[in-house]
Design an enzyme around this catalytic site. Structure first.
Site, PDB file in Angstrom:
ATOM      1  N   LYS A  64       0.844  -1.195   0.000  1.00  0.00           N
ATOM      2  CA  LYS A  64       0.000   0.000   0.000  1.00  0.00           C
ATOM      3  C   LYS A  64       0.881   1.248   0.000  1.00  0.00           C
ATOM      4  CE  LYS A  64      -3.614   1.895   3.042  1.00  0.00           C
ATOM      5  NZ  LYS A  64      -4.333   1.594   4.308  1.00  0.00           N
ATOM      6  N   SER A 110      -9.099   1.199   3.655  1.00  0.00           N
ATOM      7  CA  SER A 110      -8.177   1.999   2.887  1.00  0.00           C
ATOM      8  C   SER A 110      -7.180   1.178   2.060  1.00  0.00           C
ATOM      9  CB  SER A 110      -7.399   2.929   3.833  1.00  0.00           C
ATOM     10  OG  SER A 110      -6.669   2.204   4.790  1.00  0.00           O
ATOM     11  N   SER A 118      -9.489  -1.456   7.435  1.00  0.00           N
ATOM     12  CA  SER A 118      -8.823  -1.258   6.156  1.00  0.00           C
ATOM     13  C   SER A 118      -8.037  -2.424   5.586  1.00  0.00           C
ATOM     14  CB  SER A 118      -7.900  -0.042   6.255  1.00  0.00           C
ATOM     15  OG  SER A 118      -8.620   1.101   6.616  1.00  0.00           O
TER      16      SER A 118
END
Length: 469
Positions: free
Chosen positions: A80, A155, A179
């Site tokens: 990420k 996320s 997330s």
């Protein structure tokens, strides 16, 4: 392109490389080709890591020279774009950090590299990692590979979409309230949020409030999650929360000497839950009972007394704002996207409400401690609904209208309490979208939920399904 390469899991790829049946160069190239083929429609990958092919050639040379190989030798992984990656941009989903390139890897990235993994790419996220959709002003919106009109979540939505679409076998995401587990549920992959402090948050931004933040592995198989977890845990001397060390078999968790006691819970305590999701949780409970677990429906009074999402909201408004203020210290408010603007405009929690929320969080921890005196694990929904369409702000769930924050109702209790949770697919909606369930164990008992996840994976008719791309 050979789907037998890019849809293999990390453990299998490492085995094939070790046996010289395939080379790291072939593996990395297959994934780069896959990114080129499908990422334009999904927008999960935002940066290709310079040096990935060079690392693959070095890994191949090591194999041919008969050198000692790590457990992920030659296997690509993604991260990420909130995790620092040395020499590769980490832009946090914001024009404010466009072009920002760290000199040092985040601890989690460094540990996968040390095991022989090759950083392939960085994946999309919401601005600053703060929302349930992966969309921002810098790199745009990510789409769900199962249906491009739906979200892959947030996320860690870019990470979940990349793995589900075969662009990566293994990845790293972060989890403040949903997330890692939510995006896995929306794309039908597997993920783990370990006990708070198991995996250091060093090199990840934002870290406030760090007591709720986690970093965790995401993959398509339980054995990949177990292997990655074993490589990521332990203190690093920089994150003071990361103080515990774990040692266990890197299979799919130990098989207990006695039957595992599992309670399953849909409502009350998490907010409204869609009937298809509820039916999937019940089906998973029946599957565990069918393989020898002692399974029964339960209620947890602490979740009914203090709605965890309300508790979290009262705490995080006070504690998250400094991260936004740090980002906007240069008066760049015009470059902020929706969630950051919303957070900065939200009134501060009063000190009275903040203290009451802290006490409620302690009651929730005590309530779970009491529950785990009698049960080894808890089975719940991950999300109240399957992946939804882009840009939706309110939902009608089981006859009740709620706002988008309610999607965190079953996941946020584990961030407040630090409990571990694992997300794994066990169902499908009427229109073919994945439905995952969440396995929860007591603190530092990840081996229990890895064991149960392995049982569910073996029993699931949905394991191994791939989106049509």
């Amino acid at each position: 392109m050979d789907s037998e390469i890019f849809y293999q899991d990390a453990v299998k790829l490492a085995q094939l490389i070790r046996q010289r049946e395939i080379s790291p160069v072939e593996v990395v190239q297959a994934h780069l080709d896959r990114i080129e083929a499908v990422n334009p429609r999904i927008n999960a990958v935002v940066t290709i890591a310079d040096g990935a092919m060079e690392a693959a050639r070095a890994a191949e040379a090591a194999v041919m020279a008969g050198k000692e190989l790590g457990p992920l030798h030659g296997v690509p992984f993604t991260a990420k774009d909130s995790l620092d990656t040395a020499g590769v941009p980490t832009q946090r989903g914001s024009p404010i950090f466009a072009g920002r390139t760290p000199d040092v890897d985040a601890t989690s990235v460094a540990r996968l590299k040390a095991a022989g993994g090759i950083l392939l790419a960085k994946t999309n996220l919401p601005e600053f990692s703060y929302w349930i959709e992966s969309d921002n002003l810098l790199s745009g919106r990510s789409n769900n590979p199962w249906n491009l009109e739906r979200t892959p979540g947030g996320s860690s939505g870019g990470e979940s979409a990349a793995i589900a679409a075969g662009m990566s076998p293994l990845g790293l995401g972060t989890d403040l309230a949903i997330s890692v587990r939510g995006p896995a549920a929306q794309t039908g992959i597997t993920s783990l949020k370990a006990t708070h402090g198991r995996i250091p948050m060093t090199g990840i931004w934002p870290r406030a409030p760090r007591r709720f933040w986690h970093v965790g592995p995401m993959a398509r198989s339980v054995r990949d999650i177990a292997l990655a977890y074993s490589l990521l845990t332990g203190p690093d001397g920089a994150d003071a929360f990361a103080s515990s060390t774990v040692s266990f078999d890197v299979g799919v968790g130990r098989s207990p000497a006695r039957p595992v006691r599992v309670g399953w819970l849909v409502e009350p305590g998490f907010g409204p839950i869609d009937p298809e999701v509820a039916a999937t949780v019940q089906a998973a409970a029946e599957a565990l009972a069918g393989v020898g677990c002692i399974v029964e429906p339960v209620r947890i009074p602490a979740l009914e007394r203090d709605f965890a999402l309300d508790v979290f909201n009262r705490l995080h408004v006070m504690e998250m704002k400094p991260a936004f203020l740090e980002a906007t210290a240069g008066r760049r408010d015009d470059e902020l996207y929706v969630m950051a603007r919303t957070m900065l405009a939200t009134p501060d929690t009063s000190m009275k409400d903040y203290i009451e929320a802290e006490q409620a969080a302690e009651r929730l921890r005590d309530g779970f401690a009491d529950y785990f005196q009698r049960f080894d694990a808890l089975l719940t929904p991950v999300l109240p609904i399957p992946a939804h369409k882009h840009g939706v702000s309110t939902f009608l769930i089981n006859g009740q209208t709620v706002d988008a924050t309610y999607l965190q109702g079953a996941t946020v209790p584990l961030n407040l309490t630090g409990l571990p949770g694992l997300s794994i697919r066990f169902g499908s909606s009427h229109d073919g979208m994945p439905i995952n369930v969440q396995l929860v164990s007591s603190w530092q008992a990840e081996s229990t939920i890895l064991h149960l996840a392995g049982l569910l994976e073996s029993a699931s008719q949905f394991h191994g399904l791939r989106p049509a791309l």
